[in-house]
Design a protein around this motif. Structure first.
Motif, PDB file in Angstrom:
ATOM      1  N   SER A 162       0.817  -1.209   0.000  1.00  0.00           N
ATOM      2  CA  SER A 162       0.000   0.000   0.000  1.00  0.00           C
ATOM      3  C   SER A 162       0.850   1.258   0.000  1.00  0.00           C
ATOM      4  CB  SER A 162      -0.923   0.012   1.227  1.00  0.00           C
ATOM      5  OG  SER A 162      -1.836  -1.053   1.163  1.00  0.00           O
ATOM      6  N   VAL A 163       1.955   1.230   0.770  1.00  0.00           N
ATOM      7  CA  VAL A 163       2.848   2.389   0.805  1.00  0.00           C
ATOM      8  C   VAL A 163       3.447   2.616  -0.591  1.00  0.00           C
ATOM      9  CG1 VAL A 163       5.017   3.292   1.738  1.00  0.00           C
ATOM     10  CG2 VAL A 163       3.375   2.168   3.251  1.00  0.00           C
ATOM     11  N   ALA A 164       3.841   1.529  -1.260  1.00  0.00           N
ATOM     12  CA  ALA A 164       4.387   1.640  -2.609  1.00  0.00           C
ATOM     13  C   ALA A 164       3.353   2.262  -3.548  1.00  0.00           C
ATOM     14  CB  ALA A 164       4.810   0.260  -3.114  1.00  0.00           C
ATOM     15  N   ALA A 165       2.112   1.787  -3.447  1.00  0.00           N
ATOM     16  CA  ALA A 165       1.066   2.298  -4.335  1.00  0.00           C
ATOM     17  C   ALA A 165       0.763   3.768  -4.049  1.00  0.00           C
ATOM     18  CB  ALA A 165      -0.199   1.460  -4.160  1.00  0.00           C
ATOM     19  N   PHE A 166       0.706   4.105  -2.765  1.00  0.00           N
ATOM     20  CA  PHE A 166       0.400   5.490  -2.381  1.00  0.00           C
ATOM     21  C   PHE A 166       1.497   6.436  -2.867  1.00  0.00           C
ATOM     22  CE2 PHE A 166       0.542   8.998   0.734  1.00  0.00           C
ATOM     23  CZ  PHE A 166      -0.716   9.518   0.519  1.00  0.00           C
ATOM     24  N   THR A 167       2.757   6.057  -2.621  1.00  0.00           N
ATOM     25  CA  THR A 167       3.859   6.902  -3.084  1.00  0.00           C
ATOM     26  C   THR A 167       3.838   7.011  -4.602  1.00  0.00           C
ATOM     27  OG1 THR A 167       5.082   5.818  -1.336  1.00  0.00           O
ATOM     28  CG2 THR A 167       6.300   7.336  -2.706  1.00  0.00           C
ATOM     29  N   GLY A 168       3.566   5.882  -5.273  1.00  0.00           N
ATOM     30  CA  GLY A 168       3.538   5.885  -6.736  1.00  0.00           C
ATOM     31  C   GLY A 168       2.560   6.905  -7.276  1.00  0.00           C
ATOM     32  N   ILE A 169       1.370   6.943  -6.695  1.00  0.00           N
ATOM     33  CA  ILE A 169       0.357   7.840  -7.245  1.00  0.00           C
ATOM     34  C   ILE A 169       0.677   9.298  -6.927  1.00  0.00           C
ATOM     35  CG2 ILE A 169      -1.345   7.963  -5.371  1.00  0.00           C
ATOM     36  CD1 ILE A 169      -2.859   6.950  -8.432  1.00  0.00           C
ATOM     37  N   ILE A 170       1.228   9.540  -5.731  1.00  0.00           N
ATOM     38  CA  ILE A 170       1.613  10.909  -5.368  1.00  0.00           C
ATOM     39  C   ILE A 170       2.681  11.429  -6.329  1.00  0.00           C
ATOM     40  CG2 ILE A 170       2.844  12.253  -3.622  1.00  0.00           C
ATOM     41  CD1 ILE A 170       0.369  11.881  -2.365  1.00  0.00           C
ATOM     42  N   VAL A 171       3.648  10.544  -6.605  1.00  0.00           N
ATOM     43  CA  VAL A 171       4.739  10.936  -7.493  1.00  0.00           C
ATOM     44  C   VAL A 171       4.211  11.184  -8.909  1.00  0.00           C
ATOM     45  CG1 VAL A 171       6.851  10.101  -8.608  1.00  0.00           C
ATOM     46  CG2 VAL A 171       6.560   9.860  -6.140  1.00  0.00           C
ATOM     47  N   ALA A 172       3.291  10.306  -9.359  1.00  0.00           N
ATOM     48  CA  ALA A 172       2.712  10.489 -10.691  1.00  0.00           C
ATOM     49  C   ALA A 172       1.953  11.821 -10.770  1.00  0.00           C
ATOM     50  CB  ALA A 172       1.774   9.326 -11.010  1.00  0.00           C
ATOM     51  N   ILE A 173       1.211  12.128  -9.708  1.00  0.00           N
ATOM     52  CA  ILE A 173       0.482  13.409  -9.679  1.00  0.00           C
ATOM     53  C   ILE A 173       1.464  14.580  -9.660  1.00  0.00           C
ATOM     54  CG2 ILE A 173      -0.961  14.878  -8.198  1.00  0.00           C
ATOM     55  CD1 ILE A 173      -2.492  12.331  -7.444  1.00  0.00           C
ATOM     56  N   SER A 174       2.554  14.407  -8.915  1.00  0.00           N
ATOM     57  CA  SER A 174       3.521  15.511  -8.809  1.00  0.00           C
ATOM     58  C   SER A 174       4.075  15.872 -10.184  1.00  0.00           C
ATOM     59  CB  SER A 174       4.650  15.142  -7.851  1.00  0.00           C
ATOM     60  OG  SER A 174       5.590  14.306  -8.491  1.00  0.00           O
ATOM     61  N   MET A 175       4.202  14.875 -11.045  1.00  0.00           N
ATOM     62  CA  MET A 175       4.727  15.167 -12.379  1.00  0.00           C
ATOM     63  C   MET A 175       3.626  15.667 -13.316  1.00  0.00           C
ATOM     64  SD  MET A 175       7.613  12.207 -12.930  1.00  0.00           S
ATOM     65  CE  MET A 175       6.595  10.878 -12.359  1.00  0.00           C
ATOM     66  N   GLN A 176       2.433  15.056 -13.182  1.00  0.00           N
ATOM     67  CA  GLN A 176       1.364  15.424 -14.101  1.00  0.00           C
ATOM     68  C   GLN A 176       0.771  16.793 -13.768  1.00  0.00           C
ATOM     69  OE1 GLN A 176      -2.559  13.671 -13.946  1.00  0.00           O
ATOM     70  NE2 GLN A 176      -2.337  12.917 -16.052  1.00  0.00           N
ATOM     71  N   SER A 177       0.458  16.994 -12.472  1.00  0.00           N
ATOM     72  CA  SER A 177      -0.260  18.213 -12.111  1.00  0.00           C
ATOM     73  C   SER A 177       0.662  19.345 -11.689  1.00  0.00           C
ATOM     74  CB  SER A 177      -1.230  17.918 -10.971  1.00  0.00           C
ATOM     75  OG  SER A 177      -2.051  16.832 -11.316  1.00  0.00           O
ATOM     76  N   TRP A 178       1.748  18.974 -10.991  1.00  0.00           N
ATOM     77  CA  TRP A 178       2.618  20.033 -10.459  1.00  0.00           C
ATOM     78  C   TRP A 178       3.855  20.209 -11.314  1.00  0.00           C
ATOM     79  CZ3 TRP A 178       2.536  17.096  -5.181  1.00  0.00           C
ATOM     80  CH2 TRP A 178       1.186  17.007  -4.743  1.00  0.00           C
ATOM     81  N   HIS A 179       3.991  19.403 -12.341  1.00  0.00           N
ATOM     82  CA  HIS A 179       5.090  19.500 -13.313  1.00  0.00           C
ATOM     83  C   HIS A 179       6.457  19.383 -12.666  1.00  0.00           C
ATOM     84  CE1 HIS A 179       1.857  20.430 -15.984  1.00  0.00           C
ATOM     85  NE2 HIS A 179       1.512  21.456 -15.233  1.00  0.00           N
ATOM     86  N   PHE A 180       6.566  18.469 -11.706  1.00  0.00           N
ATOM     87  CA  PHE A 180       7.898  18.181 -11.144  1.00  0.00           C
ATOM     88  C   PHE A 180       8.730  17.504 -12.219  1.00  0.00           C
ATOM     89  CE2 PHE A 180       7.353  17.770  -6.241  1.00  0.00           C
ATOM     90  CZ  PHE A 180       6.705  18.976  -6.216  1.00  0.00           C
ATOM     91  N   PRO A 181      10.001  17.892 -12.379  1.00  0.00           N
ATOM     92  CA  PRO A 181      10.878  17.110 -13.255  1.00  0.00           C
ATOM     93  C   PRO A 181      11.096  15.715 -12.646  1.00  0.00           C
ATOM     94  CG  PRO A 181      12.119  18.814 -12.111  1.00  0.00           C
ATOM     95  CD  PRO A 181      10.681  19.042 -11.781  1.00  0.00           C
ATOM     96  N   PRO A 182      11.347  14.678 -13.480  1.00  0.00           N
ATOM     97  CA  PRO A 182      11.447  13.310 -12.968  1.00  0.00           C
ATOM     98  C   PRO A 182      12.424  13.147 -11.800  1.00  0.00           C
ATOM     99  CG  PRO A 182      11.367  13.287 -15.342  1.00  0.00           C
ATOM    100  CD  PRO A 182      11.399  14.728 -14.938  1.00  0.00           C
ATOM    101  N   ALA A 183      13.599  13.771 -11.896  1.00  0.00           N
ATOM    102  CA  ALA A 183      14.583  13.597 -10.831  1.00  0.00           C
ATOM    103  C   ALA A 183      14.033  14.115  -9.506  1.00  0.00           C
ATOM    104  CB  ALA A 183      15.881  14.318 -11.186  1.00  0.00           C
ATOM    105  N   LEU A 184      13.400  15.295  -9.557  1.00  0.00           N
ATOM    106  CA  LEU A 184      12.830  15.869  -8.341  1.00  0.00           C
ATOM    107  C   LEU A 184      11.684  14.989  -7.833  1.00  0.00           C
ATOM    108  CD1 LEU A 184      12.772  18.245  -6.335  1.00  0.00           C
ATOM    109  CD2 LEU A 184      11.080  19.336  -7.813  1.00  0.00           C
ATOM    110  N   ALA A 185      10.913  14.440  -8.779  1.00  0.00           N
ATOM    111  CA  ALA A 185       9.788  13.587  -8.387  1.00  0.00           C
ATOM    112  C   ALA A 185      10.271  12.359  -7.631  1.00  0.00           C
ATOM    113  CB  ALA A 185       9.002  13.173  -9.634  1.00  0.00           C
ATOM    114  N   ILE A 186      11.393  11.805  -8.097  1.00  0.00           N
ATOM    115  CA  ILE A 186      11.933  10.624  -7.400  1.00  0.00           C
ATOM    116  C   ILE A 186      12.340  10.991  -5.982  1.00  0.00           C
ATOM    117  CG2 ILE A 186      13.875   8.988  -7.358  1.00  0.00           C
ATOM    118  CD1 ILE A 186      13.750   9.034 -10.456  1.00  0.00           C
ATOM    119  N   LEU A 187      13.043  12.109  -5.853  1.00  0.00           N
ATOM    120  CA  LEU A 187      13.452  12.583  -4.531  1.00  0.00           C
ATOM    121  C   LEU A 187      12.224  12.816  -3.646  1.00  0.00           C
ATOM    122  CD1 LEU A 187      16.188  13.268  -3.266  1.00  0.00           C
ATOM    123  CD2 LEU A 187      15.666  15.684  -3.704  1.00  0.00           C
ATOM    124  N   PHE A 188      11.234  13.441  -4.253  1.00  0.00           N
ATOM    125  CA  PHE A 188       9.986  13.716  -3.545  1.00  0.00           C
ATOM    126  C   PHE A 188       9.349  12.408  -3.055  1.00  0.00           C
ATOM    127  CE2 PHE A 188       5.277  14.362  -4.036  1.00  0.00           C
ATOM    128  CZ  PHE A 188       5.110  15.148  -2.915  1.00  0.00           C
TER     129      PHE A 188
END
Lengths: 445, 516
Positions: free
Chosen positions: A90-116
């Motif tokens: 569940s933690v993996a899934a939750f982090t996955g979706i947050i990170v995906a949103i961070s890139m899609q909606s907040w336009h985080f660059p991939p490297a920053l998204a991984i750190l995030f």
């Protein structure tokens, strides 16, 4: 054609091979499971007519299982400390979706998204660690709650929808080592990686012999080292050629490299650092650990936190592999990770287990899964077989322990020259003063 | 009236454990309806004898015979001895805290009707039983809400329900205060009036003297004598003489003469029981330790010795209430174990398997476990250094093992104890607190441990030795404190101390308190 059998050649060699896993009371068991892995691979190689060790299949195998093996690394540390973590999927899934949103909606660059993503994992881990270590709620309960909370969190945040991720991010899950240089019909990047591993294996063996002689303990004879190196190098070369010889554009996966680095790093942490030693101490006997000055709450906290960080990483790799984060990601991963750890020789009661053992345990499950699928066995029967393998692996271990021996394989690894070292009447107790007699001075650091 | 019949006759009971003869042809004869006390030092075989009697050690695991109510009995477990009316009440009470008084009394023995428990009947019986033991609480009260004294009464009510004919009480008053003890003793006398015989094991000699009809004294697994209180004119001194009447062999190393200045001092140390807030396990205790001195602590089980030591060692036991610790004249704070270790204090626990060692570890891991920083650079352990440290202690303490990579669980008790000692010597302590350092190890290893203790003192360290074995305390210590019910009751030099004086100070608070 009959399946070749794995025979122990010489007890010294086997015993020495055991040191690959770190000496300890469970090493016999781990050699046993390594032998089982070899037998399973050989069996499926024959049964599938060579499909198992085919480059395409092998690359797939690594890609499909890297994230579960990463979870197993964190899980074995949790289990050594005497806990369990049911929330990792569940933690993996939750982090996955947050990170995906961070890139899609907040336009985080991939490297920053991984750190995030890693930071999110750390915060979740701190939350669960707080309940386990400082409030004293059993980890089973805390992470059962976490399993529900973060599964629900994933579906709430993502509105039960799949969210795609950019290719640059997906690289950590579906990328391969790049190719360059002259055309060799092999992936040159993977060849170089193989070369580096081959050198590292030799260097490691030299170092361990040097350490042994510094300790003044009896070294294994040189020929044992040579035989061991020849076997290991043969495996490395064979694997390198397989991984480098796949379809054009594929080679050794990036997720496999991340896994490899983590295995090395965490093996070092658990075996060579005070933090690692304290994890074993807490799991082995926390009363004794506490009375030896180990800060057990801090250890428990860090172990739980580390698990969630690795779960976050595993989640991101899985998202990369499927190029999207969805509501069903990570379902049942915790069970695969836990099974890997126990097949790999960890004890339910804590205090026993190794990183490498758990990886081997995870590979046993992975190869079983893969081989049975290749043979066209349905998911239903695959589950039944996996369940039986887990039960039998741990059952054999428990039975062996009751008989008062470490394991069946362990009998071959017992030291031959025990008696020589026993009874040293020449040493008198009066020279006990050496170190303790000097005026009390606390050593810095 | 005829001669009093005998209810129990244990004849030439011999019980051996691997390497140890716990009971050596012990005989015990209990008359019907009498109170028979068994006295002896710790390890004399009292508890083993009672376990043989109650079937914990079943027939066939011991030699000799038990004649109970005129018949040879062969109890195969506790159930069969209870069926015959022999009930044992252990020092650690066997009640379930979350269940009510009624539920506990009838646990495993519930009154049934049509296959279900008849709680109406159970409660009626419970009220009846509670009246017989003089307990006025509601039978629905949970056990955890009762004090230890009342719990003891519930145990007796439970025994009465099993139509007990012979009641065995193991240290029944050890955890009770004066009033509760008296009530319990009166109750035992009352049971005697109703024809129930009791066997009582107790260290409190005044109580034994008060209620016993006869006393059997055990020493080193042998019956020394049986005294008839009315005929032999028994008093405490007479009992003590029987208990300790052994000649001390010369198995103790010489003392060193150069004892230094006081460097460690504890003032007015008071600690509260971890669960029961009204109970102080250590009361206002003060003591000192000099450099190069071995200070013995004598006291009965539960007197507060371990509690005192563990509460000093980083507040590892109970709730700290008040007190100060001074080292080299300066007050120091010992709020957790790492602070205690940093201040040069080491504590070797009385229970090496539960508290002293991680039995999954090998020897070298165990030796360095309490001071990893000494062999690490930053966080990274130097395994070569670790190995050399372990090797050094293997040689100097003569730990018998093929290699230091051997698991500690494969070592004998004496060698495990040496590993624990090595672990704490490696922390460079100034003060070592050794709690029962020779418990459960053989005589040869004991002598070696004494040698190590004297060596440590000779190096100028202070050593506190807690022990239940008076000969060892007298043989090794330079000075001995006695502790009784959490209070230090006496402070004797090696010359002043003898077993009689010690036992008196260990069993009553009346003695004068000498503060150094």
């Amino acid at each position: 054609m009959s399946a070749p059998r794995v025979e122990p050649k010489k007890s010294g060699g086997i015993r020495d091979l055991g040191k690959m896993f770190g000496a300890g009371q469970s090493s016999g068991r781990q050699i046993g499971i390594l032998g089982a892995l070899v037998v399973i691979i050989v069996f499926f190689q024959i049964a599938t007519g060579g499909l198992t060790l085919d480059p395409i299949n092998l690359i797939n195998l690594v890609n499909q299982n890297a994230y579960v093996l990463i979870l197993a690394i964190g899980m074995v540390m949790v289990i050594i400390a005497g806990h369990i973590d049911l929330s990792v999927g569940s933690v993996a899934a939750f982090t996955g979706i947050i990170v995906a949103i961070s890139m899609q909606s907040w336009h985080f660059p991939p490297a920053l998204a991984i750190l995030f993503g890693l930071v999110v994992g750390a915060i979740i881990g701190a939350w669960q660690g707080f309940w386990v270590a400082y409030v004293g709620v059993p980890a089973f309960i805390v992470t059962l709650a976490g399993m529900l909370i973060f599964r629900g969190g994933n579906q709430f945040v993502g509105s039960s929808q799949s969210i795609p991720v950019p290719d640059a991010f997906a690289f950590i899950g579906n990328g391969f080592i790049g190719d360059f240089g002259p055309n060799t019909n092999y992936s040159n990047g993977t060849l170089i990686l193989g070369l580096l591993v081959a050198i590292a294996v030799i260097w490691q063996e030299i170092r361990s012999r040097r350490t042994q002689s510094k300790m003044g303990s009896d070294k294994a004879p040189v020929w044992v080292s040579i035989v061991k190196l020849v076997i290991l190098e043969a495996v490395v070369i064979y694997a390198t050629l397989l991984f480098a010889g796949g379809r054009v554009g594929t080679s050794y996966p990036i997720s496999g490299i991340i896994l490899g680095v983590l295995v090395l790093l965490y093996s070092f942490i658990t075996r060579n650092t005070t933090f690692g030693r304290h994890i074993y101490a807490v799991g082995g006997n926390w009363h004794a650990a506490e009375l030896s000055g180990v800060k057990i709450r801090r250890i428990n906290f860090l172990v739980m936190m580390n698990m969630s960080i690795l779960a976050a990483l595993a989640g991101m790799i899985a998202v990369g592999r499927s190029v999207a984060s969805g509501p069903g990601d990570g379902v049942g991963w915790e069970l695969d990770a836990i099974a890997a750890v126990f097949i790999g020789g960890a004890a339910v009661s804590g205090g026993i287990g190794t990183i490498v053992g758990s990886i081997v345990g995870g590979l046993v499950i992975a190869v079983l899964n893969n081989g049975l699928q290749l043979l066209g066995v349905g998911v239903d029967r695959v589950q039944i077989i996996k369940g039986l393998v887990l039960l039998i692996a741990v059952g054999v271990d428990v039975y062996s322990k009751k008989q008062g021996r470490p394991s069946i394989i362990g009998r071959f690894t017992r030291s031959r020259d025990i008696n020589a070292a026993l009874d040293r009447p020449d040493i008198t107790p009066t020279n006990s003063a050496e170190e303790t007699s000097r005026p009390p001075a606390t050593t810095p650091n | 009236m005829a001669i009093e019949p005998t209810i129990l006759e244990m004849r030439t009971i011999t019980k051996e454990f691997p390497g140890v003869k716990a009971l050596d042809r012990v005989s015990l004869s209990v008359k019907a309806g009498e109170i028979h006390s068994i006295c002896g030092e710790n390890g004399a075989g009292k508890s083993t004898l009672m376990k043989v009697l109650s079937g914990v050690y079943p027939y066939g695991t011991y030699e000799g015979e038990i004649v109970y109510q005129g018949e040879v009995s062969r109890f195969k477990d506790i159930r069969s001895s209870e069926a015959a009316g022999i009930v044992i009440i252990h020092q650690e009470l066997a009640l379930i805290p979350e269940l009510s008084i009624t539920e506990n009394i009838f646990l495993g023995n519930e009154p049934r009707r049509f296959g279900t428990i008849n709680w109406v009947e159970a409660k009626r019986l419970a009220i009846d039983l509670l009246a017989r033991v003089g307990l006025e609480d509601d039978p629905d009260t949970q056990i955890k809400n009762l004090g230890v004294g009342k719990q003891q009464l519930v145990e007796i009510a439970k025994a009465l329900n099993k139509s007990v004919k012979l009641l065995i009480l193991d240290e029944p008053t050890a955890a009770l205060n004066q009033a509760d003890s008296q009530h319990l003793l009166d109750l035992i006398l009352g049971l005697k009036g109703r024809g129930i015989a009791s066997i009582m094991i107790s260290h409190k000699l005044n109580e034994i003297e008060q209620i016993s009809d006869s006393i059997t004294i055990l020493r080193d697994g042998k019956t020394i004598e049986t005294l008839d209180v009315k005929i032999d004119g028994v008093n405490e001194d007479r009992i003590i003489r029987g208990m300790v009447g052994r000649t001390l062999e010369n198995r103790f190393p010489d003392r060193n003469s150069d004892i230094g200045e006081v460097f460690f001092e504890v003032k007015n140390w008071t600690v509260q029981h971890p669960l029961t807030s009204e109970r102080m396990v250590v009361k206002n205790s003060s003591f000192t330790v000099r450099r190069g001195e071995v200070v013995g602590f004598a006291g009965l089980m539960g007197a507060g010795r371990t509690e005192l030591a563990m509460s000093l060692f980083g507040r590892s036991y109970g709730t700290f209430i008040s007190g100060q610790v001074f080292k080299d004249g300066k007050e120091i704070q010992l709020r957790n174990v790492s602070e205690a270790i940093d201040h040069g204090i080491a504590y070797v626990s009385e229970d090496r398997k539960a508290l002293g060692l991680n039995l999954l570890d090998d020897i070298q891991d165990s030796v360095v476990a309490a001071k990893l920083s000494k062999i690490s650079r930053g966080q990274v352990i130097d395994k070569v250094a670790e190995h050399h440290v372990a090797e050094k202690y293997r040689k100097s303490l003569r730990i018998k093992t093929p290699t230091v990579q051997e698991g500690v669980n494969k070592l004998s008790g004496g060698n495990q104890q040496k590993v624990v000692l090595a672990k704490w010597m490696f922390t460079d302590p100034d003060l070592l607190i050794l709690d029962e350092p020779t418990r459960g190890i053989d005589v040869g290893a004991k002598t070696e441990i004494y040698g190590i203790i004297r060596d440590l003192a000779a190096q100028g360290k202070g050593v506190i030795m807690i022990s239940s074995e008076l000969p060892e305390l007298l043989g090794v210590s330079d000075r001995i404190y006695t502790i009784f019910e959490g209070t230090i009751t006496n402070n004797l030099t090696a010359d002043e101390a003898d077993p009689e004086t010690l036992l008196k100070s260990m069993t009553s608070a009346k003695k004068k308190v000498t503060q150094p």
